[in-house]
Motif scaffolding. Structure first.
Motif, mmCIF file in Angstrom:
data_model
loop_
_atom_site.group_PDB
_atom_site.id
_atom_site.type_symbol
_atom_site.label_atom_id
_atom_site.label_comp_id
_atom_site.label_asym_id
_atom_site.label_seq_id
_atom_site.Cartn_x
_atom_site.Cartn_y
_atom_site.Cartn_z
ATOM 1 N N GLN A 1 48.797 40.824 42.094
ATOM 2 C CA GLN A 1 49.641 41.285 40.987
ATOM 3 C C GLN A 1 49.510 42.786 40.855
ATOM 4 O O GLN A 1 48.407 43.331 40.936
ATOM 5 C CB GLN A 1 49.171 40.647 39.674
ATOM 6 N N CYS B 1 49.920 45.394 38.107
ATOM 7 C CA CYS B 1 50.239 45.506 36.687
ATOM 8 C C CYS B 1 49.808 46.856 36.140
ATOM 9 O O CYS B 1 48.948 47.535 36.699
ATOM 10 C CB CYS B 1 49.664 44.343 35.902
ATOM 11 N N SER C 1 47.103 35.446 44.755
ATOM 12 C CA SER C 1 48.310 36.174 44.385
ATOM 13 C C SER C 1 47.900 37.599 44.066
ATOM 14 O O SER C 1 46.857 37.842 43.458
ATOM 15 C CB SER C 1 49.019 35.494 43.217
ATOM 16 N N ALA D 1 49.865 39.017 33.075
ATOM 17 C CA ALA D 1 49.092 40.264 33.038
ATOM 18 C C ALA D 1 48.143 40.308 31.846
ATOM 19 O O ALA D 1 47.069 40.910 31.908
ATOM 20 C CB ALA D 1 50.044 41.458 33.004
#
Lengths: 506, 585
Positions: free
Chosen positions: B308, B310, B306, B358
């Motif tokens: 992310q 952040c 995945s 996160a």
């Protein structure tokens, strides 16, 4: 009559003491105790007693122990000094008309005295006398020199005899040479020829009539222990609890109401984002209740948000993606940590306009664990929580540093760890000077958003927290190895009686 | 916290250098591991079974390393080495790839609807052209065991089966059958057994007996067959002997059956990411298809990466976004600064199932930066402290009760039913006690409803102490209370006992008077406090009084009944006082 108290039970006669002091007064360079005894016609031990009693009252005299050779009469010698020599007694027992030898031999001194009197030519033996051998005096009177010499010695006038004479008496076993311990007595710095009575205690009467001013008091024995006061005692673990409470209060932390041992799984685990399959929720680790078995009345909206964050995620989280069940959340347990109360408090805080808070608690928690010398099924957890905007890991470490400094622990370091409801999580280690290694002293972390956001706390608020047990520092502080001696009914009450006050930073 | 045992020299060889024990301990500390113990097989056997059994055992040095409970990627030597090498910048974190078979169709695992009743989920994958050595093989078996004990929750959530693919032929069928209808030769046995027979055979197996309960009382048991009717496994209990893995195995079929599909996917990912290292194409995994009863087909392993995006909200010591990205890359989280503000793009590999937010990424940045390198700061949070009023009152009272000559005891909140009922001459039903459902011993049957038994037990354990014994405790008892959400509440009590050659009622009565004085309550009927005769089976008849404050009963005092004294193994008269503290707030 004044009595001279002594350290022991014996008492010396004041007359003797005063006579001794008068003797000492007359001589500048001192006098021997044996000589004093002789001149006062007293036994030497009486003078020794007087010396000791004077020593006990301070610096009246100085007495130095000396040893010297000395002639002493044997038992036989003393008998002769009293009754006369055997030969003199033989002479004395013979009348003018004489005495049959057989009669004389019946007397205790007869045999030895006969031969000696014969060689002194004081008597004669008529063997041919009709009626058996008979003894007659040959002189009118005799001089018993042996007895006189012995009497001289007995009076301590050994110097008036020649060595040859003394050795002769020694050979006859009437005299023996012994080592005598005597005192050489001189005036002390506070010498005086008068002695006063010593009082043991100050009395009300003395204070009233002022007589204490004239009295002398017997010295105390400061080596002895005092009498233990009749008092109650606080429990050492509670003394340490008081100190931790004090530290939190000094740091501005408000005490949480932790008087609820029974908690629902919801507040103990689910609200903390601890998944329902987590091992801590096992029968092996947690005490569940059969009655009351289930909790009810949950804040419904909040419960839905908790369910969602576990099963589907949300608030920026993927969640745990499992089938979250209300039945699990309802199960009543004995709380496994006071963080359940922190969760309730933070939820409550989230229901109003946010203001920063600092919370603490010290109370019992329960674990269905295997018990050993350091683990019990219940112990006290110490917990601190700070909620404010933008708190960082540096802030958490800073607060921990301040907190542990108050416990006297200044060397800290932090190890990454895992805890379901904090991220980051840090184990706190302190350097133990005694063990020369780093030992774990607590756990800490920043509460996860999955815990805080469903409660309704603002996104930019972070909550830092830490916890430790109360028992461990107490056991270290009071040197206790077995926790059962500290907590529970098997406590050693003597340990409770004897434990010092608790100052954690010293 | 799971503990992983690895051979030290093997570990150092894989790490490409040697460490002193202290150096390795330090590395562990920094990375969030703990070098728990340095030992050897010989030492372990000698400690557990005695020296005689240990002779001949290996004395190769083992490191026992504690691994955080959510880091399944560190549960074997392969994962530990990979994690540490990437952390030390000696290795780039691998990218794991799912590939189709070079020729032909992927392996298929067909799930039938019968499994729904017992264990509905399954996932599968193939490790192609793998090379085992004894050490790799041991580690492969050990990882399955570690996963079973941890994320699989002792096989209840997920069970792993690994098979020599060349001994079986797909498609495979995952179904569930009545125990009497399942018959096969299980791992390491010489003959065939029905599932019913196996369950009784394994009742005495020190290892397998712990898993029997998972399916024991189900009408059907899960079972996996190949296309020729050969049994691969009967999850979660045992594999078939036919398809067992050997050192010569080249192709491995891995199946995971589960009650929690999310965990099954994670477990499969862990198995294949860890051991694809030894495949001819390292870090590639051959896919397998799983066909669900509804006809839906899924391809496994997931090996999901995945990505992310952040924002670095509070970087340690305000490090730059680029530096943060570098730090994360050292934690097997390949990252780059996107250049859009403080944004970073993070690739989360299938090995890091622990990263779900996160904040997990930011923690890794802090670990790589070094917790102990972060500057300690003081938050400016301004607050005024308040004591909890009940605790404040308790603290003040304790001091003065000790000053009154009584010594503080500290007893357990949990005890036996007998302690709070029978021994005091009462019925358990009258006590309003909260009951524990899973006590390991009688000591933990109920939460106490009175402080008196604890104090009497304290006296019994301290009979050698000089008399009189004067003890007190101020603490909480627990009572059922329907008005509370959990159905129970704590109640703070004050209890005191006087134990001597004479009962000393006047002493305990005097302590009550003193306590009331401390609480500023006058002796008077009505507005103040008074005591009046009461009947209570705990006390000697005619020697018990109830304490009233402003007309309300708050507790009792009196001389204990001789039967009560005897039941607590005491021999002298004893008077006692117990009352509520909360009315005085």
């Amino acid at each position: 009559e004044t009595i001279f108290p002594l350290n022991g039970s014996s008492m010396a006669d004041t007359g003797v003491v005063e006579a001794l002091l008068r003797r000492v007064e007359k001589v500048d360079d001192g006098v021997d105790s044996l000589e004093v005894a002789t001149s006062l016609e007293l036994d030497h031990q009486v003078i020794v007693g007087a010396v000791k009693s004077l020593q006990a009252v301070g610096d009246v005299i100085s007495a130095e122990l000396r040893s010297s050779k000395h002639w002493e009469l044997t038992d036989e010698g003393r008998e002769i000094a009293e009754h006369g020599s055997h030969e003199a007694r033989v002479f004395g027992s013979i009348p003018v008309e004489g005495l049959p030898q057989s009669e004389l031999m019946k007397l205790s001194f007869g045999k030895i005295g006969f031969s000696k009197a014969m060689s002194n030519k004081w008597i004669r033996l008529d063997k041919a006398h009709e009626g058996g051998p008979r003894i007659f005096r040959t002189v009118e009177s005799i001089e018993d020199q042996v007895r006189e010499k012995l009497l001289l010695l007995q009076k301590g006038n050994a110097s008036q005899l020649e060595e040859k004479e003394k050795n002769e008496l020694k050979k006859r076993k009437l005299l023996s040479e012994v080592t005598v311990k005597t005192y050489w007595i001189m005036k002390g710095n506070s010498f005086s020829t008068t002695v006063t009575k010593q009082e043991t205690e100050l009395t009300a009467e003395m204070i009233t009539n002022g007589s204490w001013k004239e009295k002398k008091f017997k010295p105390y024995n400061f080596e002895a222990m005092g009498v233990a006061p009749d008092c109650g005692h606080l429990h050492p673990l509670m003394k340490v609890r008081t100190q931790f409470r004090q530290i939190f209060l000094e740091m501005g932390f408000t005490e949480m109401p932790t008087n609820n041992f029974i908690e629902s799984s919801f507040w103990n685990f689910d609200s903390l984002f601890q998944p329902q399959q987590h091992p801590a929720r096992d029968q092996h680790d947690t005490f569940f209740l059969s009655d009351p078995a289930l909790a009810h009345d949950f804040p419904q909206d909040y419960l839905e948000r908790v369910k969602k964050v576990h099963s589907e995620g949300g608030f920026g989280s993927q969640g745990y993606k499992y089938d979250w069940k209300i039945e699990e959340a309802k199960k009543n347990i004995l709380r496994t940590h006071t963080t359940a109360v922190s969760a309730r408090m933070l939820y409550k805080l989230a229901q109003q306009k946010f203001t920063p808070v600092k919370y603490f608690s010290i109370d019992r928690v329960f674990r269905n664990e295997t018990l050993d010398a350091t683990h019990l099924a219940e112990f006290h957890q110490i917990e601190g929580v700070v909620a404010d905007y933008g708190l960082t890991l540096g802030d958490l470490m800073g607060v921990l540093h301040q907190f542990f400094t108050k416990l006297g622990i200044t060397k800290l370091r932090f190890k990454p760890a895992y805890n379901p409801y904090t991220e980051p999580s840090m184990e706190v280690f302190s350097y133990h000077e005694g063990l020369k290694k780093w030992v774990e002293v607590g756990n800490s972390g920043i509460f996860r958003p999955e815990m805080l956001l469903p409660m309704g706390l603002p996104e930019d608020v972070s909550v830092i927290a830490w916890g430790l047990s109360l028992e461990r520092p107490t056991m270290i502080k009071y040197g206790i190895n077995n926790i059962r001696e500290l907590v529970g009914h098997k406590v050693n009450l003597q340990m409770v009686y004897d434990s010092p006050i608790c100052r954690l930073d010293s | 916290m799971p503990t992983v045992g690895v051979k030290r020299d093997l570990l150092f060889k894989a790490l490409g250098r040697t460490y002193t024990d202290e150096e390795f301990d330090e590395l562990c500390f920094e990375f969030g591991l703990e070098l728990d113990e340095i030992t050897s097989e010989k030492e372990i056997i000698s400690r557990e079974q005695g020296d005689s059994k240990a002779s001949g055992a290996s004395d190769i040095i083992l490191y026992k390393i504690d691994v955080p409970a959510n880091r399944y990627d560190l549960l074997c030597l392969e994962g530990l080495v990979r994690g540490l090498q990437v952390f030390k910048n000696k290795l780039e974190a691998p990218r794991y790839r799912r590939v189709s078979p070079v020729n032909g169709e992927p392996q298929k695992l067909i799930i039938t609807k019968e499994t729904a009743a017992v264990r509905p989920f399954a996932v599968a994958a193939v490790l192609r052209n793998i090379t085992f050595t004894q050490e790799r093989y041991d580690s492969f078996i050990e990882l399955q065991e570690k996963l079973h004990q941890n994320i699989c929750r002792k096989r209840s959530l997920v069970a792993i089966g690994t098979h020599d693919l060349d001994t079986i032929s797909g498609p495979f069928t995952y179904t569930a059958k009545a125990p009497g209808d399942i018959c096969f030769r299980p791992l390491n046995q010489t003959k065939e057994y029905t599932a019913t027979q196996l369950m009784s055979l394994y009742k005495t197996d020190s290892h397998l007996r712990h898993y029997l309960h998972i399916i024991e009382d189900k009408p059907v048991y899960p079972v996996i067959y190949d296309s020729n009717g050969i049994v691969l496994s009967m999850p979660p209990i045992i594999n078939g002997d036919h398809s067992k893995i050997t050192l010569k195995t080249k192709n491995v079929f891995i199946e995971c059956t589960a009650t929690d599909v999310t965990k099954a996917k994670i477990v499969l990912d862990m198995m294949v990411t860890m051991f694809s290292e030894y495949c001819s194409q390292p870090f590639t995994v051959e896919e397998a298809e799983v066909v669900y009863p509804d006809g839906k087909t899924c391809v496994y392993p997931t090996l999901a990466v995945s990505v992310q995006h952040c924002f670095v909200l509070c970087p340690p010591d305000s490090e730059s976004t680029e530096k943060i990205a570098q730090l994360l890359t050292r934690m097997c989280l390949r990252s780059r600064a996107t250049g859009v503000g403080d944004e970073i793009e993070v690739e989360i590999p299938p090995t890091r199932s622990d990263v779900i937010h996160a904040c997990d990424i930011m923690e890794d940045a802090a670990v790589a930066y070094g917790f102990n390198n972060i500057t300690r700061t003081t938050p400016r949070t301004y607050t005024v402290a308040h004591q909890f009023p009940l605790n404040k009152l308790t603290e003040l009272l304790r001091q003065d009760l000790a000053a009154a000559g009584f010594t503080e005891a500290l007893n357990f909140a949990l005890c036996s039913q007998e302690d709070i009922a029978d021994k005091l001459g009462k019925k358990i039903s009258e006590t309003k006690a909260a009951h524990i459902s899973n006590p390991k011993t009688a000591e933990f049957q109920v939460a106490r409803t009175t402080l008196l038994p604890g104090l009497l037990k304290t006296i019994a354990a301290n009979r050698k102490m000089p008399l009189p014994l004067k003890l007190f405790e101020i603490s909480d008892v627990v009572l059922q209370d329907e008005t509370k959400d959990v159905g129970a509440r704590n109640s703070r009590r004050f209890c005191a006992v006087y134990y001597n050659k004479s009962p000393g009622f006047e002493v305990i009565h005097g302590l009550l008077d003193r306590t009331m004085q401390l609480l500023d309550v006058k002796s008077a009927r009505g507005e103040g406090y008074h005591i009046q005769a009461a009947d209570d089976p705990t006390f000697f008849p005619g020697r018990c009084a109830e304490i009233f404050v402003q007309g309300k009963s708050v507790g009792r005092l009196g001389v204990l009944h001789p039967d009560v004294i005897n039941r607590f193994e005491l021999t002298m008269p004893c008077s006692a006082l117990e009352m509520d503290v909360e009315p005085f707030l």
